[in-house]
Design a protein around this motif. Structure first.
Motif, PDB file in Angstrom:
ATOM      1  N   ASN A  22      37.874  47.011  38.452  1.00  0.00           N
ATOM      2  CA  ASN A  22      37.044  47.778  39.363  1.00  0.00           C
ATOM      3  C   ASN A  22      37.147  47.291  40.808  1.00  0.00           C
ATOM      4  O   ASN A  22      37.082  46.095  41.068  1.00  0.00           O
ATOM      5  CB  ASN A  22      35.595  47.685  38.874  1.00  0.00           C
ATOM      6  N   HIS A  23      37.295  48.217  41.719  1.00  0.00           N
ATOM      7  CA  HIS A  23      37.313  47.957  43.168  1.00  0.00           C
ATOM      8  C   HIS A  23      38.392  46.945  43.557  1.00  0.00           C
ATOM      9  O   HIS A  23      38.145  45.997  44.297  1.00  0.00           O
ATOM     10  CB  HIS A  23      35.931  47.503  43.656  1.00  0.00           C
ATOM     11  N   LEU A  24      39.587  47.170  43.079  1.00  0.00           N
ATOM     12  CA  LEU A  24      40.705  46.278  43.377  1.00  0.00           C
ATOM     13  C   LEU A  24      41.314  46.650  44.727  1.00  0.00           C
ATOM     14  O   LEU A  24      41.564  47.819  44.997  1.00  0.00           O
ATOM     15  CB  LEU A  24      41.746  46.366  42.268  1.00  0.00           C
ATOM     16  N   LYS A  25      41.547  45.639  45.567  1.00  0.00           N
ATOM     17  CA  LYS A  25      42.054  45.875  46.917  1.00  0.00           C
ATOM     18  C   LYS A  25      43.464  45.335  47.135  1.00  0.00           C
ATOM     19  O   LYS A  25      44.172  45.791  48.010  1.00  0.00           O
ATOM     20  CB  LYS A  25      41.131  45.229  47.948  1.00  0.00           C
ATOM     21  N   HIS A  26      43.843  44.342  46.369  1.00  0.00           N
ATOM     22  CA  HIS A  26      45.108  43.644  46.641  1.00  0.00           C
ATOM     23  C   HIS A  26      46.062  43.750  45.454  1.00  0.00           C
ATOM     24  O   HIS A  26      45.631  43.771  44.292  1.00  0.00           O
ATOM     25  CB  HIS A  26      44.825  42.177  46.964  1.00  0.00           C
ATOM     26  N   GLU A  27      47.339  43.813  45.763  1.00  0.00           N
ATOM     27  CA  GLU A  27      48.350  43.985  44.725  1.00  0.00           C
ATOM     28  C   GLU A  27      48.260  42.905  43.650  1.00  0.00           C
ATOM     29  O   GLU A  27      48.382  43.197  42.456  1.00  0.00           O
ATOM     30  CB  GLU A  27      49.747  43.981  45.355  1.00  0.00           C
ATOM     31  N   GLU A  28      48.009  41.660  44.053  1.00  0.00           N
ATOM     32  CA  GLU A  28      47.939  40.578  43.068  1.00  0.00           C
ATOM     33  C   GLU A  28      46.737  40.766  42.118  1.00  0.00           C
ATOM     34  O   GLU A  28      46.806  40.413  40.944  1.00  0.00           O
ATOM     35  CB  GLU A  28      47.898  39.198  43.728  1.00  0.00           C
ATOM     36  N   ASP A  29      45.646  41.355  42.613  1.00  0.00           N
ATOM     37  CA  ASP A  29      44.495  41.642  41.754  1.00  0.00           C
ATOM     38  C   ASP A  29      44.823  42.750  40.752  1.00  0.00           C
ATOM     39  O   ASP A  29      44.387  42.707  39.594  1.00  0.00           O
ATOM     40  CB  ASP A  29      43.279  42.050  42.588  1.00  0.00           C
ATOM     41  N   ILE A  30      45.589  43.727  41.196  1.00  0.00           N
ATOM     42  CA  ILE A  30      46.017  44.813  40.310  1.00  0.00           C
ATOM     43  C   ILE A  30      46.916  44.261  39.205  1.00  0.00           C
ATOM     44  O   ILE A  30      46.723  44.559  38.023  1.00  0.00           O
ATOM     45  CB  ILE A  30      46.744  45.913  41.112  1.00  0.00           C
ATOM     46  N   GLU A  31      47.879  43.429  39.589  1.00  0.00           N
ATOM     47  CA  GLU A  31      48.782  42.828  38.606  1.00  0.00           C
ATOM     48  C   GLU A  31      48.009  41.982  37.601  1.00  0.00           C
ATOM     49  O   GLU A  31      48.276  42.026  36.398  1.00  0.00           O
ATOM     50  CB  GLU A  31      49.842  41.982  39.314  1.00  0.00           C
ATOM     51  N   TYR A  32      47.039  41.218  38.088  1.00  0.00           N
ATOM     52  CA  TYR A  32      46.231  40.357  37.226  1.00  0.00           C
ATOM     53  C   TYR A  32      45.436  41.189  36.224  1.00  0.00           C
ATOM     54  O   TYR A  32      45.407  40.880  35.031  1.00  0.00           O
ATOM     55  CB  TYR A  32      45.312  39.492  38.079  1.00  0.00           C
ATOM     56  N   ALA A  33      44.809  42.260  36.699  1.00  0.00           N
ATOM     57  CA  ALA A  33      44.027  43.131  35.816  1.00  0.00           C
ATOM     58  C   ALA A  33      44.917  43.739  34.736  1.00  0.00           C
ATOM     59  O   ALA A  33      44.522  43.819  33.567  1.00  0.00           O
ATOM     60  CB  ALA A  33      43.335  44.225  36.626  1.00  0.00           C
ATOM     61  N   LEU A  34      46.111  44.160  35.101  1.00  0.00           N
ATOM     62  CA  LEU A  34      47.041  44.718  34.122  1.00  0.00           C
ATOM     63  C   LEU A  34      47.465  43.668  33.102  1.00  0.00           C
ATOM     64  O   LEU A  34      47.546  43.954  31.906  1.00  0.00           O
ATOM     65  CB  LEU A  34      48.258  45.320  34.825  1.00  0.00           C
ATOM     66  N   CYS A  35      47.695  42.447  33.556  1.00  0.00           N
ATOM     67  CA  CYS A  35      48.073  41.359  32.646  1.00  0.00           C
ATOM     68  C   CYS A  35      46.949  41.024  31.669  1.00  0.00           C
ATOM     69  O   CYS A  35      47.205  40.595  30.543  1.00  0.00           O
ATOM     70  CB  CYS A  35      48.453  40.112  33.432  1.00  0.00           C
ATOM     71  N   LEU A  36      45.696  41.217  32.101  1.00  0.00           N
ATOM     72  CA  LEU A  36      44.550  40.951  31.229  1.00  0.00           C
ATOM     73  C   LEU A  36      44.337  42.051  30.198  1.00  0.00           C
ATOM     74  O   LEU A  36      43.534  41.905  29.292  1.00  0.00           O
ATOM     75  CB  LEU A  36      43.278  40.790  32.066  1.00  0.00           C
ATOM     76  N   GLY A  37      45.045  43.163  30.362  1.00  0.00           N
ATOM     77  CA  GLY A  37      44.948  44.233  29.389  1.00  0.00           C
ATOM     78  C   GLY A  37      44.163  45.453  29.830  1.00  0.00           C
ATOM     79  O   GLY A  37      43.955  46.372  29.045  1.00  0.00           O
ATOM     80  N   PHE A  38      43.696  45.449  31.060  1.00  0.00           N
ATOM     81  CA  PHE A  38      42.991  46.629  31.556  1.00  0.00           C
ATOM     82  C   PHE A  38      43.979  47.781  31.688  1.00  0.00           C
ATOM     83  O   PHE A  38      45.084  47.604  32.197  1.00  0.00           O
ATOM     84  CB  PHE A  38      42.345  46.357  32.915  1.00  0.00           C
ATOM     85  N   THR A  39      43.588  48.944  31.194  1.00  0.00           N
ATOM     86  CA  THR A  39      44.460  50.110  31.281  1.00  0.00           C
ATOM     87  C   THR A  39      43.923  51.137  32.263  1.00  0.00           C
ATOM     88  O   THR A  39      44.586  52.125  32.544  1.00  0.00           O
ATOM     89  CB  THR A  39      44.622  50.769  29.903  1.00  0.00           C
ATOM     90  N   MET A  40      42.728  50.906  32.759  1.00  0.00           N
ATOM     91  CA  MET A  40      42.137  51.802  33.751  1.00  0.00           C
ATOM     92  C   MET A  40      41.761  50.969  34.968  1.00  0.00           C
ATOM     93  O   MET A  40      41.085  49.937  34.850  1.00  0.00           O
ATOM     94  CB  MET A  40      40.887  52.458  33.173  1.00  0.00           C
ATOM     95  N   LEU A  41      42.246  51.391  36.115  1.00  0.00           N
ATOM     96  CA  LEU A  41      41.986  50.657  37.349  1.00  0.00           C
ATOM     97  C   LEU A  41      41.305  51.564  38.357  1.00  0.00           C
ATOM     98  O   LEU A  41      41.617  52.737  38.446  1.00  0.00           O
ATOM     99  CB  LEU A  41      43.297  50.140  37.957  1.00  0.00           C
ATOM    100  N   LYS A  42      40.392  50.988  39.106  1.00  0.00           N
ATOM    101  CA  LYS A  42      39.747  51.716  40.193  1.00  0.00           C
ATOM    102  C   LYS A  42      40.083  50.959  41.479  1.00  0.00           C
ATOM    103  O   LYS A  42      39.669  49.826  41.665  1.00  0.00           O
ATOM    104  CB  LYS A  42      38.232  51.757  39.994  1.00  0.00           C
ATOM    105  N   LEU A  43      40.883  51.605  42.304  1.00  0.00           N
ATOM    106  CA  LEU A  43      41.337  50.963  43.536  1.00  0.00           C
ATOM    107  C   LEU A  43      40.332  51.185  44.650  1.00  0.00           C
ATOM    108  O   LEU A  43      39.705  52.231  44.751  1.00  0.00           O
ATOM    109  CB  LEU A  43      42.705  51.517  43.927  1.00  0.00           C
ATOM    110  N   ASP A  44      40.201  50.176  45.505  1.00  0.00           N
ATOM    111  CA  ASP A  44      39.317  50.255  46.663  1.00  0.00           C
ATOM    112  C   ASP A  44      40.196  50.204  47.903  1.00  0.00           C
ATOM    113  O   ASP A  44      40.671  49.155  48.292  1.00  0.00           O
ATOM    114  CB  ASP A  44      38.338  49.089  46.646  1.00  0.00           C
TER     115      ASP A  44
END
Length: 73
Positions: A22-44
């Motif tokens: 939720n509310h991801l702003k930076h590419e590294e946060d997006i990559e981390y969330a995907l690595c943790l198994g999140f399949t739905m992302l909400k970009l800020d």
């Protein structure tokens, strides 16, 4: 993801559930969330938006738009 799963377990919920990055702003946060198994992302993208354009006249908007590199447009 663990926090969401534990909260569901703790509350005794038995139906389907989900969690999102939720509310991801930076590419590294997006990559981390995907690595943790999140399949739905909400970009800020709030840091990338220019809210001053809402009150601009058409001519001002066209001028501002023309300043953006053609490849980006």
């Amino acid at each position: 993801m663990d926090a969401a799963c534990y909260a569901v377990f703790q509350e005794g919920y038995r139906d389907g559930y989900g969690a999102d990055g939720n509310h991801l702003k930076h590419e590294e946060d997006i990559e981390y969330a995907l690595c943790l198994g999140f399949t739905m992302l909400k970009l800020d993208c709030s840091e990338k938006l220019d809210n001053t354009v809402a009150g601009m006249a058409s001519s001002e908007l066209e001028e501002r738009y023309a300043q953006i590199a053609a490849a980006t447009r």
